[in-house]
Design a protein around this motif. Structure first.
Motif, PDB file in Angstrom:
ATOM      1  N   ALA A 515       0.468  -1.389   0.123  1.00  0.00           N
ATOM      2  CA  ALA A 515       0.066  -0.389   0.726  1.00  0.00           C
ATOM      3  C   ALA A 515       0.590   1.614   0.306  1.00  0.00           C
ATOM      4  CB  ALA A 515      -0.825  -0.259   0.824  1.00  0.00           C
ATOM      5  N   ALA A 516       1.967   1.436   1.072  1.00  0.00           N
ATOM      6  CA  ALA A 516       3.459   2.346   0.512  1.00  0.00           C
ATOM      7  C   ALA A 516       4.108   1.776  -0.402  1.00  0.00           C
ATOM      8  CB  ALA A 516       3.772   2.366   2.063  1.00  0.00           C
ATOM      9  N   HIS A 517       3.855   1.295  -1.450  1.00  0.00           N
ATOM     10  CA  HIS A 517       4.640   0.746  -2.650  1.00  0.00           C
ATOM     11  C   HIS A 517       6.078   1.228  -2.263  1.00  0.00           C
ATOM     12  CE1 HIS A 517       1.483   3.462  -4.271  1.00  0.00           C
ATOM     13  NE2 HIS A 517       1.272   1.753  -4.062  1.00  0.00           N
ATOM     14  N   THR A 518       6.392   0.213  -0.628  1.00  0.00           N
ATOM     15  CA  THR A 518       7.927  -0.065  -0.692  1.00  0.00           C
ATOM     16  C   THR A 518       7.821  -1.639  -0.812  1.00  0.00           C
ATOM     17  OG1 THR A 518       7.626   1.506   1.120  1.00  0.00           O
ATOM     18  CG2 THR A 518       8.996   0.200   1.513  1.00  0.00           C
ATOM     19  N   PRO A 519       9.491  -1.833  -1.822  1.00  0.00           N
ATOM     20  CA  PRO A 519       9.599  -2.987  -1.379  1.00  0.00           C
ATOM     21  C   PRO A 519       9.964  -3.837  -0.603  1.00  0.00           C
ATOM     22  CG  PRO A 519      11.172  -1.305  -2.674  1.00  0.00           C
ATOM     23  CD  PRO A 519       9.681  -0.804  -1.418  1.00  0.00           C
ATOM     24  N   VAL A 520      10.257  -5.206  -0.558  1.00  0.00           N
ATOM     25  CA  VAL A 520      10.200  -5.986   0.960  1.00  0.00           C
ATOM     26  C   VAL A 520      11.170  -6.984   1.114  1.00  0.00           C
ATOM     27  CG1 VAL A 520       8.464  -7.588   2.644  1.00  0.00           C
ATOM     28  CG2 VAL A 520       6.836  -5.839   1.507  1.00  0.00           C
ATOM     29  N   ILE A 521      11.896  -7.326   1.455  1.00  0.00           N
ATOM     30  CA  ILE A 521      13.020  -8.303   1.802  1.00  0.00           C
ATOM     31  C   ILE A 521      13.195  -9.146   2.783  1.00  0.00           C
ATOM     32  CG2 ILE A 521      15.860  -8.622   2.183  1.00  0.00           C
ATOM     33  CD1 ILE A 521      16.240  -5.397   1.163  1.00  0.00           C
ATOM     34  N   TYR A 522      13.183 -10.356   2.850  1.00  0.00           N
ATOM     35  CA  TYR A 522      12.987 -11.253   3.156  1.00  0.00           C
ATOM     36  C   TYR A 522      13.536 -12.384   3.269  1.00  0.00           C
ATOM     37  CZ  TYR A 522       9.749 -14.799   1.202  1.00  0.00           C
ATOM     38  OH  TYR A 522       9.025 -14.903   0.120  1.00  0.00           O
ATOM     39  N   ALA A 523      14.040 -12.986   4.747  1.00  0.00           N
ATOM     40  CA  ALA A 523      14.570 -13.992   4.684  1.00  0.00           C
ATOM     41  C   ALA A 523      14.334 -15.863   4.482  1.00  0.00           C
ATOM     42  CB  ALA A 523      15.447 -14.110   6.058  1.00  0.00           C
ATOM     43  N   THR A 524      14.329 -16.147   3.657  1.00  0.00           N
ATOM     44  CA  THR A 524      14.155 -17.721   3.487  1.00  0.00           C
ATOM     45  C   THR A 524      14.754 -18.618   4.916  1.00  0.00           C
ATOM     46  OG1 THR A 524      16.257 -18.558   2.822  1.00  0.00           O
ATOM     47  CG2 THR A 524      14.836 -17.850   1.176  1.00  0.00           C
ATOM     48  N   GLN A 525      13.469 -19.293   4.974  1.00  0.00           N
ATOM     49  CA  GLN A 525      13.716 -20.094   6.471  1.00  0.00           C
ATOM     50  C   GLN A 525      14.242 -21.859   6.109  1.00  0.00           C
ATOM     51  OE1 GLN A 525      14.463 -18.797   9.116  1.00  0.00           O
ATOM     52  NE2 GLN A 525      14.284 -16.848   9.211  1.00  0.00           N
ATOM     53  N   ILE A 526      14.777 -22.271   6.421  1.00  0.00           N
ATOM     54  CA  ILE A 526      14.244 -24.073   7.031  1.00  0.00           C
ATOM     55  C   ILE A 526      13.545 -24.538   8.212  1.00  0.00           C
ATOM     56  CG2 ILE A 526      15.705 -26.272   7.306  1.00  0.00           C
ATOM     57  CD1 ILE A 526      17.654 -24.796   6.197  1.00  0.00           C
ATOM     58  N   LEU A 527      12.109 -24.882   8.127  1.00  0.00           N
ATOM     59  CA  LEU A 527      11.367 -25.409   8.993  1.00  0.00           C
ATOM     60  C   LEU A 527      12.117 -26.821   9.540  1.00  0.00           C
ATOM     61  CD1 LEU A 527       7.948 -24.223   7.677  1.00  0.00           C
ATOM     62  CD2 LEU A 527       9.730 -22.692   9.560  1.00  0.00           C
ATOM     63  N   GLU A 528      13.015 -26.802  10.587  1.00  0.00           N
ATOM     64  CA  GLU A 528      13.467 -27.983  11.019  1.00  0.00           C
ATOM     65  C   GLU A 528      12.802 -28.970  12.353  1.00  0.00           C
ATOM     66  OE1 GLU A 528      17.347 -29.333  13.147  1.00  0.00           O
ATOM     67  OE2 GLU A 528      17.262 -27.709  12.167  1.00  0.00           O
ATOM     68  N   ASN A 529      11.776 -29.942  11.921  1.00  0.00           N
ATOM     69  CA  ASN A 529      11.589 -30.733  12.701  1.00  0.00           C
ATOM     70  C   ASN A 529      10.497 -28.864  13.393  1.00  0.00           C
ATOM     71  OD1 ASN A 529      13.480 -32.624  12.799  1.00  0.00           O
ATOM     72  ND2 ASN A 529      14.191 -32.272  14.785  1.00  0.00           N
ATOM     73  N   LEU A 530       9.457 -28.890  12.543  1.00  0.00           N
ATOM     74  CA  LEU A 530       9.109 -27.901  12.609  1.00  0.00           C
ATOM     75  C   LEU A 530       7.323 -28.472  14.232  1.00  0.00           C
ATOM     76  CD1 LEU A 530       7.648 -25.051  12.613  1.00  0.00           C
ATOM     77  CD2 LEU A 530       6.109 -26.061  10.540  1.00  0.00           C
ATOM     78  N   MET A 531       6.899 -29.959  13.925  1.00  0.00           N
ATOM     79  CA  MET A 531       5.810 -29.804  14.644  1.00  0.00           C
ATOM     80  C   MET A 531       6.078 -30.122  15.802  1.00  0.00           C
ATOM     81  SD  MET A 531       3.004 -29.257  12.531  1.00  0.00           S
ATOM     82  CE  MET A 531       2.345 -30.372  13.399  1.00  0.00           C
ATOM     83  N   LYS A 532       7.442 -30.783  15.870  1.00  0.00           N
ATOM     84  CA  LYS A 532       8.133 -30.954  17.526  1.00  0.00           C
ATOM     85  C   LYS A 532       8.773 -29.552  18.302  1.00  0.00           C
ATOM     86  CE  LYS A 532       9.250 -35.641  16.074  1.00  0.00           C
ATOM     87  NZ  LYS A 532      10.727 -37.101  16.096  1.00  0.00           N
TER      88      LYS A 532
END
Length: 552
Positions: A515-532
């Protein structure tokens, strides 16, 4: 049908009037006034429950406004015009509104500082400490798929950062003149960490199944330690008294007695002034109580013990239900005997921040691997109960990050150390990131520090609840800087907002930034043993998300 259209028209007109009433003028120095106004329009829209209106709009074959946040007022006026034609109404007054085409063009132009003019997405790679020495890594940077590199000032030194920048400059000159790599530098920020832990000597076994030899060395300039590094032959180094080491030159065998008085004999293979190589026999434990003997003239024994042991942190292993104290007073963390709590863990945190913490607050250590709950607040200390750890327990280590998701800590994102580091990086940085951005004051501070270097872009990292709450004000502060973006640090953010809420919060950040026309950077992630474990472990790879919604 016409009656329904009139009802929708009236509701839509009311919404338009409400948006215009709540609009505030853009800041005087704002470089993107239409983007600023559109962000305000979006925030007004989010305050009301418009689900019934959205259904009615769809029934009329019109946009529900759910994906119109980049050009909200323009879409509303366009739909009023269509409904007005159907109802034979006069055309309503038009106000400043950005069109879809201009909105897309705006965000593409604002993202060009990192991705260039042609690319829709960008990939940023974090430089390791040995980047300037690793030939294979340097070859990766020749590829045009990498558009920027990241230097993290939380690690290494100004000298190493400058070597990294020099390497990137050379690559740009030789291989990437048409699309040079950009250099993004992260300021370390005020991350709260565990402090130093009391050190102890750690016994180890030699002549285990995969060890063929071990070494005796003179104590001067050497330490006793196990060599157990990946890619290296498993061995050990035992430092002994310098005088006794000299006598090893004429010895054939060495006798080792461990603390249980088990005796082992080992054959000396080679001797030099720097090291003596000994062939392995039966396994034995080496500790500060171990005795080493050599025979001289077949009658006299010379006896010594290993010295200069490598000091390692005492193991603070916690289990669910354990109590520990987080302390701003204790210099060294350590295990506590005969007390109602298991250990004291020292914190690297300003003491005044303890006043913002209260009973029942959650505390996360080491990217959420360990969860605590404050059960008592003391002077510059917190008594906590462990609520999550592995069945086998989790070891609290030095220099691990700590999160207080239930507390709004009054702490500036830019530290004195950051200000000092800025002097070293402004000469080569294309982009500077503010870690743990919490308020618009953090942005204003960096803008002031960069007033003579306004060609450098600013990226605000959103990784706390407070940062999410204040994002509209942060975007407003960025609107007066020529190149800027927002980074979503999903590892810390997931701990702050709760993993179960991460997707929703991340979506809100994306929508508001669009909405503010501002670029977004984000870090990728590894979801390790997510459910536990329900915790995040981050790859050092960053990506840039643009209007198209494509993420590469």
């Amino acid at each position: 049908m016409k009656n329904n259209a009139k009802d929708v028209y009236d509701k839509l007109m009311t919404l338009k009037e409400k948006i215009l009433q709540r609009r505030l003028p853009a800041p005087e120095a704002c470089l993107y006034p239409m983007s600023y106004l559109n962000m305000q329009d979006f925030l007004t829209l989010k305050k009301d429950d418009l689900r019934s209106l959205q259904v009615e709009l769809m029934m009329q074959g019109l946009s529900s406004l759910s994906r119109s946040h980049m050009h909200l007022l323009y879409t509303i006026e366009h739909e009023l015009e269509l409904l007005g034609c159907m109802l034979d109404k006069e055309e309503s007054a038009k106000y400043d509104a950005i069109s879809p085409l201009d909105a897309h063009r705006q965000i593409e132009e604002r993202g060009a500082f990192i991705k260039g003019q042609k690319e829709k997405n960008a990939v940023m790679l974090t430089l390791p400490s040995n980047a300037s020495e690793d030939i294979n890594f340097r070859k990766v940077l020749h590829k045009e798929s990498i558009t920027a590199v990241r230097i993290n000032t939380a690690h290494d030194s100004p000298e190493i950062w400058k070597e990294m920048a020099k390497m990137v400059k050379n690559i740009n000159q030789k291989y990437r003149e048409a699309c040079p790599l950009k250099i993004y530098v992260d300021l370390a920020g005020p991350k709260i960490r565990t402090g130093e832990i009391k050190k102890r000597t750690e016994p180890f076994r030699i002549c285990t199944k995969d060890m063929k030899t071990f070494m005796l060395v003179p104590a001067t300039g050497n330490i006793t330690h196990l060599i157990d590094e990946e890619g290296a032959h498993r061995s050990a180094v035992i430092a002994v008294d310098d005088e006794l080491y000299g006598h090893l030159k004429h010895a054939d065998m060495i006798e080792i007695n461990d603390h249980d008085r088990k005796t082992r004999f080992y054959k000396i293979d080679t001797w030099t002034r720097d090291q003596c190589t000994v062939k392995c026999g039966k396994k034995v434990e080496i500790s500060s109580q171990t005795e080493l003997k050599i025979q001289q003239d077949k009658r006299q024994y010379r006896i010594t013990t290993p010295i200069n042991f490598k000091m390692v942190p005492e193991e603070i292993r916690v289990f669910e239900g354990d109590k520990i104290v987080l302390s701003g007073k204790t210099a060294l963390g350590h295990v506590v005997e005969n007390a109602d709590f298991k250990a004291i863990v020292s914190l690297k945190m300003d003491k005044h921040l303890f006043g913002y913490l209260k009973e029942q607050d959650r505390v996360y250590i080491d990217d959420g691997k360990i969860k605590l709950r404050v059960i008592e607040q003391r002077e510059d200390e917190l008594l906590c109960r462990v609520e999550r750890a592995n069945v086998s327990g989790k070891v609290i280590k030095e220099e691990k990050g700590i999160n207080f998701p239930d507390s709004s800590l009054d702490i500036a994102a830019i530290t004195e150390e950051d200000k000092e580091n800025l002097q070293h990086i402004v000469g080569f940085a294309d982009i500077i990131g503010i870690s743990f951005t919490q308020t618009q004051k953090d942005v204003q501070m960096l803008k002031e520090l960069l007033r003579d270097n306004n060609h450098i872009a600013i990226v605000t990292k959103i990784e706390t609840n407070q940062g999410v709450h204040n994002l509209p004000h942060i975007l407003s502060a960025l609107s007066t800087w020529h190149n800027s973006a927002v980074m979503v640090a999903r590892g810390d953010l997931a701990i702050e907002v709760g993993f179960e809420n991460l997707a929703a919060v991340q979506g809100e950040i994306f929508d508001l930034c669009e909405a503010a026309h501002t670029p977004v950077i984000y870090a990728t992630q590894i979801l390790e043993n997510l459910m536990k474990k329900i915790c995040l472990h981050g790859l050092k790879l960053l990506m840039l998300r643009f209007l198209t919604g494509q993420i590469v």
